[in-house]
Design an enzyme around this catalytic site. Structure first.
Site, PDB file in Angstrom:
ATOM      1  N   ASP A   1       0.846  -1.190   0.000  1.00 16.13           N
ATOM      2  CA  ASP A   1       0.000   0.000   0.000  1.00 16.13           C
ATOM      3  C   ASP A   1       0.887   1.249   0.000  1.00 16.13           C
ATOM      4  O   ASP A   1       2.094   1.160   0.163  1.00 16.13           O
ATOM      5  CB  ASP A   1      -0.959   0.020   1.203  1.00 16.13           C
ATOM      6  CG  ASP A   1      -0.255  -0.340   2.486  1.00 16.13           C
ATOM      7  OD1 ASP A   1       0.936   0.021   2.635  1.00 16.13           O
ATOM      8  OD2 ASP A   1      -0.879  -0.978   3.352  1.00 16.13           O
TER       9      ASP A   1
ATOM     10  N   ASP B   1       1.317   4.987   1.673  1.00 17.88           N
ATOM     11  CA  ASP B   1       0.924   5.936   2.708  1.00 17.88           C
ATOM     12  C   ASP B   1       1.487   7.304   2.362  1.00 17.88           C
ATOM     13  O   ASP B   1       2.544   7.413   1.749  1.00 17.88           O
ATOM     14  CB  ASP B   1       1.465   5.499   4.080  1.00 17.88           C
ATOM     15  CG  ASP B   1       0.901   4.151   4.495  1.00 17.88           C
ATOM     16  OD1 ASP B   1      -0.213   3.815   4.043  1.00 17.88           O
ATOM     17  OD2 ASP B   1       1.573   3.435   5.250  1.00 17.88           O
TER      18      ASP B   1
ATOM     19  N   ASP C   1      10.821   4.624  13.036  1.00 22.18           N
ATOM     20  CA  ASP C   1      11.671   3.657  13.718  1.00 22.18           C
ATOM     21  C   ASP C   1      13.034   3.438  13.068  1.00 22.18           C
ATOM     22  O   ASP C   1      14.070   3.670  13.682  1.00 22.18           O
ATOM     23  CB  ASP C   1      10.925   2.329  13.941  1.00 22.18           C
ATOM     24  CG  ASP C   1      10.150   1.854  12.717  1.00 22.18           C
ATOM     25  OD1 ASP C   1      10.289   2.459  11.640  1.00 22.18           O
ATOM     26  OD2 ASP C   1       9.404   0.855  12.847  1.00 22.18           O
TER      27      ASP C   1
HETATM   28  P1  ATP Z   1       4.685  -2.836   5.775  1.00 21.49           P
HETATM   29  O1  ATP Z   1       5.247  -3.120   4.450  1.00 21.49           O
HETATM   30  O2  ATP Z   1       4.667  -4.011   6.652  1.00 21.49           O
HETATM   31  O3  ATP Z   1       3.383  -2.081   5.781  1.00 21.49           O
HETATM   32  P2  ATP Z   1       5.617  -0.383   6.828  1.00 21.49           P
HETATM   33  O4  ATP Z   1       6.993   0.156   7.045  1.00 21.49           O
HETATM   34  O5  ATP Z   1       4.747   0.355   5.888  1.00 21.49           O
HETATM   35  O6  ATP Z   1       5.766  -1.886   6.447  1.00 21.49           O
HETATM   36  P3  ATP Z   1       3.655   0.187   8.777  1.00 21.49           P
HETATM   37  O7  ATP Z   1       3.342  -0.531  10.044  1.00 21.49           O
HETATM   38  O8  ATP Z   1       2.646   0.252   7.712  1.00 21.49           O
HETATM   39  O9  ATP Z   1       4.973  -0.472   8.246  1.00 21.49           O
HETATM   40  O10 ATP Z   1       4.112   1.655   9.195  1.00 21.49           O
HETATM   41  C1  ATP Z   1       4.292   2.701   8.260  1.00 21.49           C
HETATM   42  C2  ATP Z   1       5.451   3.596   8.687  1.00 21.49           C
HETATM   43  O11 ATP Z   1       5.182   4.202   9.960  1.00 21.49           O
HETATM   44  C3  ATP Z   1       6.772   2.867   8.890  1.00 21.49           C
HETATM   45  O12 ATP Z   1       7.475   2.767   7.675  1.00 21.49           O
HETATM   46  C4  ATP Z   1       7.479   3.744   9.897  1.00 21.49           C
HETATM   47  O13 ATP Z   1       8.065   4.863   9.283  1.00 21.49           O
HETATM   48  C5  ATP Z   1       6.348   4.250  10.760  1.00 21.49           C
HETATM   49  N1  ATP Z   1       6.126   3.394  11.930  1.00 21.49           N
HETATM   50  C6  ATP Z   1       5.252   2.364  12.042  1.00 21.49           C
HETATM   51  N2  ATP Z   1       5.292   1.817  13.259  1.00 21.49           N
HETATM   52  C7  ATP Z   1       6.203   2.496  13.953  1.00 21.49           C
HETATM   53  C8  ATP Z   1       6.699   2.412  15.289  1.00 21.49           C
HETATM   54  N3  ATP Z   1       6.256   1.481  16.123  1.00 21.49           N
HETATM   55  N4  ATP Z   1       7.644   3.311  15.661  1.00 21.49           N
HETATM   56  C9  ATP Z   1       8.085   4.254  14.804  1.00 21.49           C
HETATM   57  N5  ATP Z   1       7.669   4.373  13.552  1.00 21.49           N
HETATM   58  C10 ATP Z   1       6.740   3.520  13.114  1.00 21.49           C
HETATM   59 MG    MG Z   2       2.629   0.011   5.493  1.00 28.83          MG
END
Ligand code: ATP
Ligand code: MG
Length: 440
Positions: free
Chosen positions: A70, A72, A146
């Protein structure tokens, strides 16, 4: 050494906190790889004078050559301003308010830049941050993320990546590096312990020693995380398409204890262990093939051997099979509920799959014909195939069902076996009790 060099190449030695602006010639992510809905959303925000970028996982995945699941968006517009610009949008979330913008069939998540946790952030006794919903600027937004690879901002209009923390270089060097002091960041939000493992497994990155070393000693902080969050994160991990690798790493880092409280026990039973790994591998294969997966099915497999053990214990204690099965299911799910907040819906799914197992094992009479009409039959059947593969039930049983399903009506009828006389006689009060282990 190499990192320093790369930093210089990419960023032309930025002053502290000046981000590197990386042009498309260097990162090769073209705007065409961004979904139309996300692009339109960014453009509309920009046209109204706002900063707007594709952020987080999508940018990271594109750089790594993975198709993002997705897109964001991060912006300096407030949720209300975003809401005002898109007719089909709504503000959601309690902890942080974000906006879901519907574009065609897509739902784009738009978040306002947030500031990180200053020293005055409200925390619990263990240092876990309780509120982090303060708006901030883009630099603060990058710093509260993170890992460096998760703090990249892509502007589809200019095709430039803004990189505050050398995430592009880290990704190229296959390193997962925490932004800021890892211990502090884990304390603020222990879920990051799990995220580190998931990201490393998904992207094939090595966790930077500074972020890896504290994981084992800080693992117990996870006990303090609200069950619903833990459950969300475990689901992401288990349905990531890399569950086998993730769980292997969780074990290696000493993180599997207490997550799925029974996982430790399961892993110690030879049959249970084989079954769990088989089921994770089959889930991974489904995710990679783009097939749908269900949390219910997955948790049914993870907890199956616990349910079996509890059922067996109750039968040994003299309980009738059918009530014993139901009590055993509730017992096992209740233990998990405290930790993982398995939703009612998922719990119902799990039970339906479990209840089908003894039914599929009892092929006498016309039972198979009735079993195939159950709404969750297909899931129950897939579950049976895994049980056979793990050696828990005879392969013959799985083969029989496979043939039965492939057969036309006439052949099916011919495959039925007559009801056993003795079984019939044992029934008191007719059908219900006799079908105890077989039908609900
Ligand atoms: P995925 O491909 O699994 O969706 P993602 O990196 O997009 O991986 P998400 O959980 O969708 O993970 O989170 C989106 C973004 O928000 C992350 O890339 C990160 O920058 C931030 N983020 C998410 N969770 C945390 C956290 N616990 N602490 C700090 N930043 C976070
Ligand atoms: Mg994501």
């Amino acid at each position: 050494m190499i990192r320093k060099l790369l930093r210089r190449v990419f960023s032309k030695a930025p002053a502290p906190h000046e981000p590197a602006l990386i042009p498309v010639e260097q990162h090769h992510v073209r705007r065409e790889s961004i979904s139309p809905g996300a692009r339109q959303t960014v453009v509309r925000l920009q046209e109204h004078g706002h900063a707007a970028y594709v952020v987080g996982g999508a940018v990271r995945d594109l750089l790594a050559g993975i198709v993002p699941k997705d897109f964001d968006i991060a912006t300096d517009a407030t949720p209300e301003q975003v809401r005002g610009l898109f007719r089909r949008s709504r503000i959601i979330g309690r902890r942080f308010r974000i906006v879901h913008v519907m574009q065609g069939g897509e739902t784009i998540e738009v978040s306002t830049f947030r500031a990180g946790n200053g020293d005055d952030a409200e925390t619990d006794a263990h240092g876990r941050v309780l509120r982090d919903n303060v708006f901030g600027n883009m630099q603060e937004d990058a710093a509260r993320r993170d890992f460096t690879v998760n703090a990249l901002y892509y502007d589809p209009t200019t095709e430039t990546i803004t990189d505050y923390h050398h995430g592009v270089a880290d990704l190229q060097q296959k390193t997962l590096r925490m932004i800021g002091d890892p211990r502090r960041r884990y304390r603020e939000d222990p879920v990051r312990l799990l995220r580190a493992v998931r990201m490393a497994a998904k992207l094939g990155l090595a966790i930077d020693p500074a972020a890896r070393t504290p994981i084992r000693e800080m693992a117990e902080l996870l006990e303090n995380v609200p069950p619903a969050r833990l459950f969300d994160e475990m689901l992401k991990l288990l349905l990531s398409g890399h569950a086998v690798e993730c769980l292997r790493q969780l074990r290696e880092e000493g993180l599997h204890h207490g997550l799925l409280p029974l996982l430790d026990v399961i892993m110690e039973q030879p049959l249970g262990e084989r079954f769990v790994w088989l089921s994770l591998a089959s889930t991974d294969a489904r995710v990679k093939a783009g097939k749908p997966t269900s949390p219910g099915f997955l948790f049914a497999t993870l907890l199956w051997h616990e349910a079996l053990a509890a059922w067996e214990a109750r039968k040994q204690a003299g309980e009738a099979p059918f009530p014993a099965l139901h009590a055993a299911m509730d017992e096992v799910l209740d233990i998990q509920a405290g930790k993982l907040a398995i939703t009612r819906r998922i719990a119902a799914d799990i039970k339906e799959i479990w209840v089908l197992q003894p039914r599929l094992e009892n092929r006498a009479g016309r039972r198979p014909l009735r079993a195939v009409e159950q709404p969750r039959f297909k899931a129950g059947y897939d579950f049976l195939l895994l049980r056979a593969e793990s050696g828990e039930v005879e392969q013959e049983l799985a083969d029989w069902w496979r043939r039965f399903l492939d057969a036309d009506n006439e052949t099916r009828l011919a495959m039925l076996t007559p009801e056993k006389k003795s079984a019939r006689r044992r029934r008191r009060g007719g059908k219900r009790l006799g079908d105890a282990a077989g039908e609900s």
